[in-house]
Design a protein around this motif. Sequence first.
Motif, PDB file in Angstrom:
ATOM      1  N   VAL A  92     -12.411 -10.004  36.702  1.00  0.00           N
ATOM      2  CA  VAL A  92     -12.035 -11.410  36.740  1.00  0.00           C
ATOM      3  C   VAL A  92     -11.027 -11.694  35.528  1.00  0.00           C
ATOM      4  O   VAL A  92     -11.019 -10.881  34.649  1.00  0.00           O
ATOM      5  CB  VAL A  92     -13.273 -12.280  36.854  1.00  0.00           C
ATOM      6  N   SER A  93     -10.490 -12.571  35.523  1.00  0.00           N
ATOM      7  CA  SER A  93      -9.415 -13.260  34.486  1.00  0.00           C
ATOM      8  C   SER A  93     -10.242 -13.871  33.362  1.00  0.00           C
ATOM      9  O   SER A  93     -11.333 -14.135  33.422  1.00  0.00           O
ATOM     10  CB  SER A  93      -8.293 -13.861  34.965  1.00  0.00           C
ATOM     11  N   GLY A  94      -9.539 -13.894  32.063  1.00  0.00           N
ATOM     12  CA  GLY A  94     -10.326 -14.567  31.204  1.00  0.00           C
ATOM     13  C   GLY A  94     -10.277 -16.023  31.508  1.00  0.00           C
ATOM     14  O   GLY A  94     -11.201 -16.741  30.956  1.00  0.00           O
ATOM     15  N   GLU A  95      -9.393 -16.407  31.965  1.00  0.00           N
ATOM     16  CA  GLU A  95      -9.168 -17.939  32.739  1.00  0.00           C
ATOM     17  C   GLU A  95     -10.486 -18.108  33.448  1.00  0.00           C
ATOM     18  O   GLU A  95     -11.232 -19.158  33.579  1.00  0.00           O
ATOM     19  CB  GLU A  95      -8.128 -18.487  33.167  1.00  0.00           C
ATOM     20  N   ALA A  96     -10.558 -17.415  34.430  1.00  0.00           N
ATOM     21  CA  ALA A  96     -11.809 -17.175  35.397  1.00  0.00           C
ATOM     22  C   ALA A  96     -13.227 -17.355  34.633  1.00  0.00           C
ATOM     23  O   ALA A  96     -14.189 -17.830  34.956  1.00  0.00           O
ATOM     24  CB  ALA A  96     -11.593 -16.178  36.250  1.00  0.00           C
ATOM     25  N   LEU A  97     -13.235 -16.491  33.644  1.00  0.00           N
ATOM     26  CA  LEU A  97     -14.573 -16.652  32.879  1.00  0.00           C
ATOM     27  C   LEU A  97     -14.669 -17.778  32.006  1.00  0.00           C
ATOM     28  O   LEU A  97     -15.980 -18.197  32.097  1.00  0.00           O
ATOM     29  CB  LEU A  97     -14.447 -15.439  31.693  1.00  0.00           C
ATOM     30  N   ILE A  98     -13.710 -18.481  31.775  1.00  0.00           N
ATOM     31  CA  ILE A  98     -13.743 -19.823  30.929  1.00  0.00           C
ATOM     32  C   ILE A  98     -14.190 -20.948  32.217  1.00  0.00           C
ATOM     33  O   ILE A  98     -15.073 -21.640  31.773  1.00  0.00           O
ATOM     34  CB  ILE A  98     -12.462 -20.233  30.195  1.00  0.00           C
ATOM     35  N   ARG A  99     -13.639 -20.873  33.305  1.00  0.00           N
ATOM     36  CA  ARG A  99     -13.858 -21.648  34.301  1.00  0.00           C
ATOM     37  C   ARG A  99     -15.070 -21.622  34.748  1.00  0.00           C
ATOM     38  O   ARG A  99     -16.031 -22.566  34.980  1.00  0.00           O
ATOM     39  CB  ARG A  99     -12.758 -21.462  35.566  1.00  0.00           C
ATOM     40  N   ASN A 100     -15.695 -20.205  34.577  1.00  0.00           N
ATOM     41  CA  ASN A 100     -16.816 -20.109  35.274  1.00  0.00           C
ATOM     42  C   ASN A 100     -18.230 -20.716  34.352  1.00  0.00           C
ATOM     43  O   ASN A 100     -19.052 -21.653  34.506  1.00  0.00           O
ATOM     44  CB  ASN A 100     -17.411 -18.495  35.175  1.00  0.00           C
ATOM     45  N   LEU A 101     -17.748 -20.801  32.863  1.00  0.00           N
ATOM     46  CA  LEU A 101     -18.791 -21.372  32.009  1.00  0.00           C
ATOM     47  C   LEU A 101     -18.365 -22.821  32.011  1.00  0.00           C
ATOM     48  O   LEU A 101     -19.376 -23.608  31.728  1.00  0.00           O
ATOM     49  CB  LEU A 101     -18.375 -20.842  30.528  1.00  0.00           C
ATOM     50  N   LEU A 102     -17.249 -23.574  32.255  1.00  0.00           N
ATOM     51  CA  LEU A 102     -17.267 -24.769  32.298  1.00  0.00           C
ATOM     52  C   LEU A 102     -17.830 -25.310  33.394  1.00  0.00           C
ATOM     53  O   LEU A 102     -18.493 -26.342  33.531  1.00  0.00           O
ATOM     54  CB  LEU A 102     -15.716 -25.163  32.544  1.00  0.00           C
ATOM     55  N   THR A 103     -17.847 -24.627  34.501  1.00  0.00           N
ATOM     56  CA  THR A 103     -18.575 -25.072  35.914  1.00  0.00           C
ATOM     57  C   THR A 103     -19.969 -25.019  35.633  1.00  0.00           C
ATOM     58  O   THR A 103     -20.825 -26.002  36.034  1.00  0.00           O
ATOM     59  CB  THR A 103     -17.980 -24.359  37.119  1.00  0.00           C
ATOM     60  N   GLY A 104     -20.606 -24.008  34.968  1.00  0.00           N
ATOM     61  CA  GLY A 104     -21.995 -23.731  34.652  1.00  0.00           C
ATOM     62  C   GLY A 104     -22.284 -24.904  33.741  1.00  0.00           C
ATOM     63  O   GLY A 104     -23.575 -25.457  33.686  1.00  0.00           O
ATOM     64  N   LYS A 105     -21.737 -25.381  32.857  1.00  0.00           N
ATOM     65  CA  LYS A 105     -21.920 -26.509  32.000  1.00  0.00           C
ATOM     66  C   LYS A 105     -22.063 -27.771  32.847  1.00  0.00           C
ATOM     67  O   LYS A 105     -22.875 -28.750  32.716  1.00  0.00           O
ATOM     68  CB  LYS A 105     -20.809 -26.559  30.733  1.00  0.00           C
ATOM     69  N   LYS A 106     -21.050 -27.931  33.760  1.00  0.00           N
ATOM     70  CA  LYS A 106     -21.031 -29.181  34.481  1.00  0.00           C
ATOM     71  C   LYS A 106     -22.282 -29.338  35.366  1.00  0.00           C
ATOM     72  O   LYS A 106     -22.799 -30.438  35.631  1.00  0.00           O
ATOM     73  CB  LYS A 106     -19.834 -29.210  35.505  1.00  0.00           C
ATOM     74  N   VAL A 107     -22.768 -28.199  36.073  1.00  0.00           N
ATOM     75  CA  VAL A 107     -23.638 -28.090  36.933  1.00  0.00           C
ATOM     76  C   VAL A 107     -24.980 -28.304  36.355  1.00  0.00           C
ATOM     77  O   VAL A 107     -26.091 -29.132  36.680  1.00  0.00           O
ATOM     78  CB  VAL A 107     -23.917 -26.819  37.872  1.00  0.00           C
ATOM     79  N   ALA A 108     -25.127 -27.725  34.956  1.00  0.00           N
ATOM     80  CA  ALA A 108     -26.316 -27.896  34.180  1.00  0.00           C
ATOM     81  C   ALA A 108     -26.541 -29.516  33.818  1.00  0.00           C
ATOM     82  O   ALA A 108     -27.446 -29.942  34.077  1.00  0.00           O
ATOM     83  CB  ALA A 108     -26.511 -27.144  32.851  1.00  0.00           C
ATOM     84  N   GLU A 109     -25.552 -30.175  33.572  1.00  0.00           N
ATOM     85  CA  GLU A 109     -25.638 -31.479  33.112  1.00  0.00           C
ATOM     86  C   GLU A 109     -25.888 -32.367  34.218  1.00  0.00           C
ATOM     87  O   GLU A 109     -26.413 -33.325  34.085  1.00  0.00           O
ATOM     88  CB  GLU A 109     -24.123 -31.797  32.310  1.00  0.00           C
ATOM     89  N   GLU A 110     -25.125 -31.933  35.400  1.00  0.00           N
ATOM     90  CA  GLU A 110     -25.457 -32.780  36.716  1.00  0.00           C
ATOM     91  C   GLU A 110     -27.235 -32.846  36.932  1.00  0.00           C
ATOM     92  O   GLU A 110     -27.641 -33.649  37.483  1.00  0.00           O
ATOM     93  CB  GLU A 110     -24.721 -32.178  37.669  1.00  0.00           C
ATOM     94  N   PHE A 111     -27.785 -31.716  36.477  1.00  0.00           N
ATOM     95  CA  PHE A 111     -29.363 -31.452  36.433  1.00  0.00           C
ATOM     96  C   PHE A 111     -29.996 -32.249  35.318  1.00  0.00           C
ATOM     97  O   PHE A 111     -31.145 -31.959  35.188  1.00  0.00           O
ATOM     98  CB  PHE A 111     -29.571 -30.232  36.941  1.00  0.00           C
ATOM     99  N   GLY A 112     -29.217 -32.562  34.476  1.00  0.00           N
ATOM    100  CA  GLY A 112     -29.734 -33.487  33.509  1.00  0.00           C
ATOM    101  C   GLY A 112     -29.874 -32.928  32.096  1.00  0.00           C
ATOM    102  O   GLY A 112     -30.606 -33.560  31.332  1.00  0.00           O
ATOM    103  N   HIS A 113     -29.246 -31.852  31.775  1.00  0.00           N
ATOM    104  CA  HIS A 113     -29.459 -31.146  30.347  1.00  0.00           C
ATOM    105  C   HIS A 113     -28.346 -30.202  30.169  1.00  0.00           C
ATOM    106  O   HIS A 113     -27.632 -29.938  31.248  1.00  0.00           O
ATOM    107  CB  HIS A 113     -30.742 -30.358  30.347  1.00  0.00           C
ATOM    108  N   ALA A 114     -28.045 -30.097  29.048  1.00  0.00           N
ATOM    109  CA  ALA A 114     -27.056 -28.966  28.259  1.00  0.00           C
ATOM    110  C   ALA A 114     -27.447 -27.676  28.978  1.00  0.00           C
ATOM    111  O   ALA A 114     -28.679 -27.480  29.042  1.00  0.00           O
ATOM    112  CB  ALA A 114     -26.948 -29.142  26.818  1.00  0.00           C
ATOM    113  N   PRO A 115     -26.416 -26.822  29.090  1.00  0.00           N
ATOM    114  CA  PRO A 115     -26.923 -25.675  29.621  1.00  0.00           C
ATOM    115  C   PRO A 115     -27.696 -24.493  28.428  1.00  0.00           C
ATOM    116  O   PRO A 115     -27.630 -24.870  27.364  1.00  0.00           O
ATOM    117  CB  PRO A 115     -25.515 -24.752  29.977  1.00  0.00           C
ATOM    118  N   TRP A 116     -28.313 -23.596  28.781  1.00  0.00           N
ATOM    119  CA  TRP A 116     -28.778 -22.593  27.911  1.00  0.00           C
ATOM    120  C   TRP A 116     -27.855 -22.012  26.979  1.00  0.00           C
ATOM    121  O   TRP A 116     -26.905 -21.607  27.454  1.00  0.00           O
ATOM    122  CB  TRP A 116     -29.642 -21.689  28.799  1.00  0.00           C
TER     123      TRP A 116
END
Length: 893
Positions: A92-116
């Motif tokens: 996957v591209s470097g941008e896809a890796l960054i988007r993956n982490l951005l999305t992971g961060k957003k979902v974690a925050e939707e569940f009430g906390h910063a990501p691990w």
Amino acid sequence: MKFYYFNSTHWDREWYQPFQEFRKYLVDTARVLLEIFERDPDYRRFTFDGQTIVLEDICEIRPDWRPKLEALIRAGKLNVGPWYVMPDEFLVSGEALIRNLLTGKKVAEEFGHAPWPVGYVCDIFGHIAQLPQILAGFRLKGSVAWRGTEDKGREHLLWWEAPDGTRLPHINLGKWCGYSEFTFDVRGNHSAEPLDEQAFKTRLREYVERDRNRWNGSFILSDGFDHACPSPDTSKMLRWIQEAYPDAGVIHTDYTELFDHEFGCAERPVIRGEQIQPACHADHNGWQISATLSSRYDVKQGNDLCQNELELLLDPAFAAFAAAGKTEQLPMLNYQWKHLLQNHAHDSICGCSIDRVHRQILSRFEEVRDIGRTLVKEIQTTDRAALLKPGVADPNRAAADGCYTLRLYNPLPFELDEIREVELVFPADTAYPKRQAEPFGYEFFNSFRLYDEQGGEIVYQLKSIRRNQTCSFHRQDARSCDLYMVAFRTRLRAAGWTTVQLRPSEDVVRSFATLAVGPTSADNGLLRLDINPDGTFDLTDRRSGRAYRRLNDYRIDREIGDGWNHVRPVGNRRIAAASRAQTALVCDGPERIQFEITRQYEVPQELEFAGTIHESYAGIRESRESATLEIVTTVTLDRNSERVGMHTVVHNNVRDYRLQLLLPTGIAGGGFAEQAFACLERPDGRTHGTLSEPWPEPEMVEKNFAGIIGKRDAAGGIAFLSRAGLHEAGFLEDENRSIAVTLLRAFRRTVQTDGETDGQLPGDREFDYALDLFPAERTFAELVRAEQKLRVDLPSYLIASELVESRPDQSFFTLSGELVYSALKPAEDGKPGSAVLRLCNPTACPVSGELGFAAPPRRIALCRLDETEIEEVSGLNLTFHPGEIRTLRLEWE
């Protein structure tokens, strides 16, 4: 002595069973986990494999569990993220890796906390050089890996350094079982069966004595396994560990304490750059598994085409909309990205799952492309609405006078000046006012000329006509149209629209000019192309006089491997030459010439796994039945271009083989390969040479590349540029110093099955790539720009000129200099009037660049990769350190 106990489950969303079957087990696992937390107050924490998609998958089935999960996450007892899915880093591209982490961060925050805050990549098949810088850009404390990482005296606590110098604390998990080492070696199983205290303590002492030297007194007890339920005995095991070693510290960890306590000393060993170390000693079970790079070409191609559209077209177009305050389509764009990321899980994108999984993956790619088509229409519709005169009811109606305005959109931040093929859509129900045909009217077609914005005529070549085709314009508006494919030199402004005028011609439109200099030879002023009788061809760079001979050659090996490994059978018979070849001239004109080369190979149709009369396995042999493997390559040479375009179709009717393209270069001394945000130097042959011969896992000559691989010396060089799907290549040590690019591997073995057929990739397989012959002064940034031109599609549409009010066009954004453009996207917070720009320097030397805007932002801020601001930036001239990635937030009024 310290024991850091870490418990988790490694959750492959799909692999040896499809997603929906695994999801049932995921919900069961979540039920067990919630029960443990409820009944055991001493159960400190659990980690869900560094991913957040598991939360969505669970709550879609059990929405009533969401409050419980949120409470555990807020309390720090359940770690989720930082990834959305645990990806493969090479595919996957470097941008896809960054988007993956951005999305992971957003979902974690939707569940009430910063990501691990841990860069957990426990089972990925090797690691990119820039991962430490990427993880640091999300403020993660360190990285944890198993496969591929270099052994430094078998040390397990290291520093990992990226090309820009970013150092991150890194944990090398145990090389035998990695994230499951404690599970197998001490706990003794991966089920919920009751433990025996004495047996547990005995195994623990054996483990400590065996590994005392490598852990240096700080033991990591990694307790997790693929798709495993959490152990109900965690609190009991922690008590037994303390009893067995009363003076030791026993910490129920998630690695954050380990990073905080064990990395105060900077004298730990340092590993640098990409990590692709094969299993190199007997107690090393963490195989790097490199051949996933070439498994299931159809999956890799599908992913790359989606990434190309999102990164190079849709993101920058909608960033320009967002800058103007138009953000209504951003939720759809974000959904499209998120849907694509679901295919980036490493066992999905790597092509090592069962056939049903890959069929579902391909279907997801189609859905992503479906969304893309609607968003491309949005880009066209928005531009057309800005051009139309007031009161136009039908913007797709025919031009009564035959005068049309052709609009072409270039989303890249630099001008395009190259030959492009553009489809012109003429209404079929209205006769075009001027038509032409050769004498006596054998075939009639529209007679028109093209003109640029300055009024100069554009020479074009008419390549094909498809008459009475159904074209969909908007929802139910479908009409019959004639489609004219024309090739002409497009001079398109950066990041904006360009207008070409189409007008009827009173005269016949015809040109006798050609680039051909012989029946199978052509010359465009910079390059000479000579096709040989066997279907290979020679390219001569007229600037340097260097000739690259016998390009377009192939080699065929037999394949008994699977999605993980390329394996040749004992006595492998390699086919190295075609049996027949034919060349046809299929396009000939003043701007472009194309030759179609057909090469045929007589190949045993498949491998047979033979038995004896005693119903015993006897061995592997090639079948007596043969098949003709036909490979058809269209070679394109454009006037004044230093690139040769290639479109290859493999009519695949053969099974159990690997097909590689050979590119003899004659350039010794290694070469270079593109990787996410990096340009890596690699030697000819194997990195470890003959030292790797006795290793349990063989080192492959072929290694990862993102889209560019090539060789150069003081006289210049040659680069292979891939549009989509090709990610495995190597530098051979033959006398021709060839580059070997793996096109496909056809195999039948899939995990936990008796064999399947989809991995044989039957049918026609298409490949698009180019060969770039560059002079000595060419920079890597220029090669990346050439690759981006190859990857990007340019939206266009035709509209009757009488409906249009002329207006000036401008470039929204331009980039000059040697910085590499990586992304222009809407800001993650979705605020109107804002966008995010990402640039990088993938080389080992400082480089500079200059930004330009039609409407300069009122504010520019330097950000981390997670888009949190660091400081304001003044000026549009930027200098980057070697290996640096930089993210800028742009804000308009």
